[in-house]
Design an enzyme around this catalytic site. Structure first.
Site, PDB file in Angstrom:
ATOM      1  N   LYS A   1      35.276   6.326   0.255  1.00 48.59           N
ATOM      2  CA  LYS A   1      36.137   5.404   0.329  1.00 48.59           C
ATOM      3  C   LYS A   1      36.325   4.710  -1.189  1.00 48.59           C
ATOM      4  CE  LYS A   1      34.425   1.858  -0.028  1.00 48.59           C
ATOM      5  NZ  LYS A   1      33.272   1.154  -0.900  1.00 48.59           N
TER       6      LYS A   1
ATOM      7  N   TYR B   1      37.071  -2.522   3.437  1.00 46.42           N
ATOM      8  CA  TYR B   1      36.438  -2.596   5.078  1.00 46.42           C
ATOM      9  C   TYR B   1      37.138  -3.778   5.952  1.00 46.42           C
ATOM     10  CZ  TYR B   1      32.511   0.054   3.173  1.00 46.42           C
ATOM     11  OH  TYR B   1      31.546   0.897   2.777  1.00 46.42           O
TER      12      TYR B   1
HETATM   13  P1  NAD Z   1      27.040   4.661  -8.718  1.00 43.23           P
HETATM   14  O1  NAD Z   1      27.398   4.179 -10.031  1.00 43.23           O
HETATM   15  O2  NAD Z   1      25.517   4.410  -8.245  1.00 43.23           O
HETATM   16  O3  NAD Z   1      27.322   6.285  -8.743  1.00 43.23           O
HETATM   17  C1  NAD Z   1      28.390   6.963  -9.295  1.00 43.23           C
HETATM   18  C2  NAD Z   1      27.667   8.477  -9.622  1.00 43.23           C
HETATM   19  O4  NAD Z   1      28.793   9.125 -10.170  1.00 43.23           O
HETATM   20  C3  NAD Z   1      26.577   8.413 -10.589  1.00 43.23           C
HETATM   21  O5  NAD Z   1      25.734   9.338 -10.451  1.00 43.23           O
HETATM   22  C4  NAD Z   1      27.436   8.733 -12.141  1.00 43.23           C
HETATM   23  O6  NAD Z   1      26.522   9.498 -13.088  1.00 43.23           O
HETATM   24  C5  NAD Z   1      28.497   9.363 -11.687  1.00 43.23           C
HETATM   25  N1  NAD Z   1      29.531   9.695 -12.292  1.00 43.23           N
HETATM   26  C6  NAD Z   1      30.249  11.095 -12.493  1.00 43.23           C
HETATM   27  N2  NAD Z   1      31.211  10.845 -13.183  1.00 43.23           N
HETATM   28  C7  NAD Z   1      31.173   9.563 -13.666  1.00 43.23           C
HETATM   29  C8  NAD Z   1      32.108   8.870 -15.071  1.00 43.23           C
HETATM   30  N3  NAD Z   1      32.978   9.349 -15.216  1.00 43.23           N
HETATM   31  N4  NAD Z   1      31.902   7.532 -14.850  1.00 43.23           N
HETATM   32  C9  NAD Z   1      30.896   6.903 -14.127  1.00 43.23           C
HETATM   33  N5  NAD Z   1      29.834   7.653 -13.346  1.00 43.23           N
HETATM   34  C10 NAD Z   1      30.038   8.767 -13.042  1.00 43.23           C
HETATM   35  O7  NAD Z   1      28.238   4.530  -7.512  1.00 43.23           O
HETATM   36  P2  NAD Z   1      28.152   4.210  -6.037  1.00 43.23           P
HETATM   37  O8  NAD Z   1      27.696   3.136  -5.458  1.00 43.23           O
HETATM   38  O9  NAD Z   1      27.231   5.662  -5.784  1.00 43.23           O
HETATM   39  O10 NAD Z   1      29.514   4.668  -5.605  1.00 43.23           O
HETATM   40  C11 NAD Z   1      30.204   5.821  -5.729  1.00 43.23           C
HETATM   41  C12 NAD Z   1      31.413   5.977  -4.642  1.00 43.23           C
HETATM   42  O11 NAD Z   1      30.951   5.816  -3.450  1.00 43.23           O
HETATM   43  C13 NAD Z   1      32.609   5.113  -4.930  1.00 43.23           C
HETATM   44  O12 NAD Z   1      33.740   5.764  -4.467  1.00 43.23           O
HETATM   45  C14 NAD Z   1      32.099   3.809  -3.784  1.00 43.23           C
HETATM   46  O13 NAD Z   1      33.120   3.304  -3.374  1.00 43.23           O
HETATM   47  C15 NAD Z   1      31.658   4.778  -2.891  1.00 43.23           C
HETATM   48  N6  NAD Z   1      30.732   3.997  -1.813  1.00 43.23           N
HETATM   49  C16 NAD Z   1      30.702   3.985  -0.651  1.00 43.23           C
HETATM   50  C17 NAD Z   1      29.821   3.300   0.105  1.00 43.23           C
HETATM   51  C18 NAD Z   1      29.830   3.349   1.746  1.00 43.23           C
HETATM   52  O14 NAD Z   1      29.202   2.619   2.414  1.00 43.23           O
HETATM   53  N7  NAD Z   1      30.697   3.967   2.284  1.00 43.23           N
HETATM   54  C19 NAD Z   1      28.638   2.488  -0.626  1.00 43.23           C
HETATM   55  C20 NAD Z   1      28.614   2.466  -1.820  1.00 43.23           C
HETATM   56  C21 NAD Z   1      29.514   3.259  -2.502  1.00 43.23           C
END
Ligand code: NAD
Length: 372
Positions: free
Chosen positions: A138, A223
């Site tokens: 999401k 959420y």
């Molecule tokens: P994060 O920054 O920790 O991880 C993002 C990942 O994407 C990294 O490994 C990064 O290297 C990679 N990536 C690939 N291309 C990229 C670019 N162009 N720029 C930046 N990073 C890039 O983020 P996250 O917290 O893991 O969030 C990722 C997704 O998951 C988001 O859509 C967020 O909304 C979602 N999320 C959902 C929940 C949930 O509880 N459902 C919780 C956290 C995050």
């Protein structure tokens, strides 16, 4: 090949499902009591090995119906780390340039897209065109136009599109939904959803409009919005919204800091919601009906979810959300199971249409009617 670890994981997950199966609200759970799961396992490749991808991978260790078998990442060192940690063969490792080749890999059933929001649209479409089922985090996309295209492409490719709405499988949440469906609150008239935290590093992608598509509303406010829909149990017909910004250096143009929004439902209920990147410990739901209430705090964090209704404390088992989510999603994909609260692309699209309307309402200051 069945390893001892696999066996223990299956036993562990069965024990979890044994607990869950005692719940009427979780009657949808499917692993047979006392027996390790022997059906088809959903073999998943995770795309985006960041914070949340790591959490999902760890939780999948305890899954019985889903297994992490592949990775897609732009960072070679992360790939080798994950290979070692999760025993992932070289042939199941891809980068962002070559992952279309997954179409020739019969050992991967689904791709779980866990990258920054702006990348979801293109990556989901590529995964679908490679013939793989897709689970997408999401918000499913940046807006309804993108979301609609993703739904259409997945339908055309005959693959499932599911959204990582982990709360839709959380036992205490499902108990409140069961009570609502059973009429135990009477006529539902009010929902309040408050979701927020203080966003730290100003350089993170979450505060970059091009990658995040917005600010708190896209990330955490969703959420409260999604919760309003599954708690009230109706689709809203209008929305009003206001934005407050106290730090325009950190929260630049197009990146909302705090959004308040209100929803009106066809049955007469209203929802009052708050989304913020500048308020900590904001994780609370309140549902009120003529005959009763439910309040949950925390309501959408990783857990444990806590809450009470007019009958007393919610006591359903505490679970690892992502473990249950992935097992249930495997059931949706392979066994055509229907979740109590939908998690498909059309569900993700409903939230995107309302988020579009929330941003429109902020811009115009007017009430926006929601159609279809
Ligand atoms: P994060 O920054 O920790 O991880 C993002 C990942 O994407 C990294 O490994 C990064 O290297 C990679 N990536 C690939 N291309 C990229 C670019 N162009 N720029 C930046 N990073 C890039 O983020 P996250 O917290 O893991 O969030 C990722 C997704 O998951 C988001 O859509 C967020 O909304 C979602 N999320 C959902 C929940 C949930 O509880 N459902 C919780 C956290 C995050």
């Amino acid at each position: 090949m069945n390893t001892r670890r696999d066996f223990l994981q299956k036993i562990g997950a069965s024990a979890l499902m044994l607990q869950l199966s005692s719940l009427t609200s979780f009657a949808n759970s499917s692993v047979q009591i006392g027996h390790p799961y022997t059906g088809r396992v959903l073999r998943v490749a995770i795309m985006g090995l960041g914070g949340y991808g790591t959490r999902v991978a760890e939780a999948m260790n305890a899954c019985s119906k889903a297994k992490l078998v592949g990775v897609i990442s732009g960072t070679p060192s992360k790939i080798t780390d994950w290979q070692r940690k999760y025993n992932i063969p070289e042939k199941n490792c891809y980068n962002y340039d070559n992952f279309d080749q997954v179409k020739n890999n019969p050992d991967i059933d689904a791709i779980y897209v866990i990258t920054p929001n702006a990348l979801h649209h293109g990556q989901v479409i590529r995964a679908a065109k490679a013939g793989k089922h897709v689970i997408c985090e999401k918000p499913m996309a940046l807006n309804a136009e993108e979301g609609q295209e993703m739904v259409d492409v997945c339908e055309k490719a005959n693959v499932k599109l599911l959204v990582g709405y982990r709360m839709h499988f959380e036992p205490r949440t499902l108990e409140v939904v069961r009570m609502r469906n059973a009429g135990e609150f009477g006529k539902v008239m009010f929902f309040q959803g408050q979701c927020g935290f203080k966003a730290g590093d100003p350089k993170q992608w979450r505060l970059n409009k091009a990658l995040a598509g917005g600010g708190s509303m896209m990330d955490i406010g969703i959420y409260a919005l999604n919760g309003a829909r599954y708690m009230v149990g109706e689709e809203p017909i209008w929305v009003t919204a206001q934005e407050t910004k106290t730090d325009s250096e950190k929260f630049k143009e197009g990146v909302d800091e705090t959004v308040q929004f209100q929803l009106g439902f066809p049955g007469g209920a209203v929802a009052s919601c708050l989304s913020s990147y500048n308020i900590n410990h904001l994780d609370r739901f309140f549902l009120s009906g003529d005959n009763g209430f439910a309040e949950m705090q925390p309501s959408t964090g990783y857990g444990p979810i806590k809450g009470r209704t007019h009958h007393g404390e919610l006591v359903q088992p505490i679970v690892t959300h992502q473990t249950v989510q992935m097992d249930e999603m495997a059931g949706i994909i392979f066994e055509k199971r229907t979740p109590v609260i939908p998690v498909d692309g059309k569900e993700g699209l409903k939230d995107l249409k309302i988020i579009d309307a929330i941003y429109r309402a902020i811009k115009t200051g007017e009430k926006v009617m929601l159609t279809d």
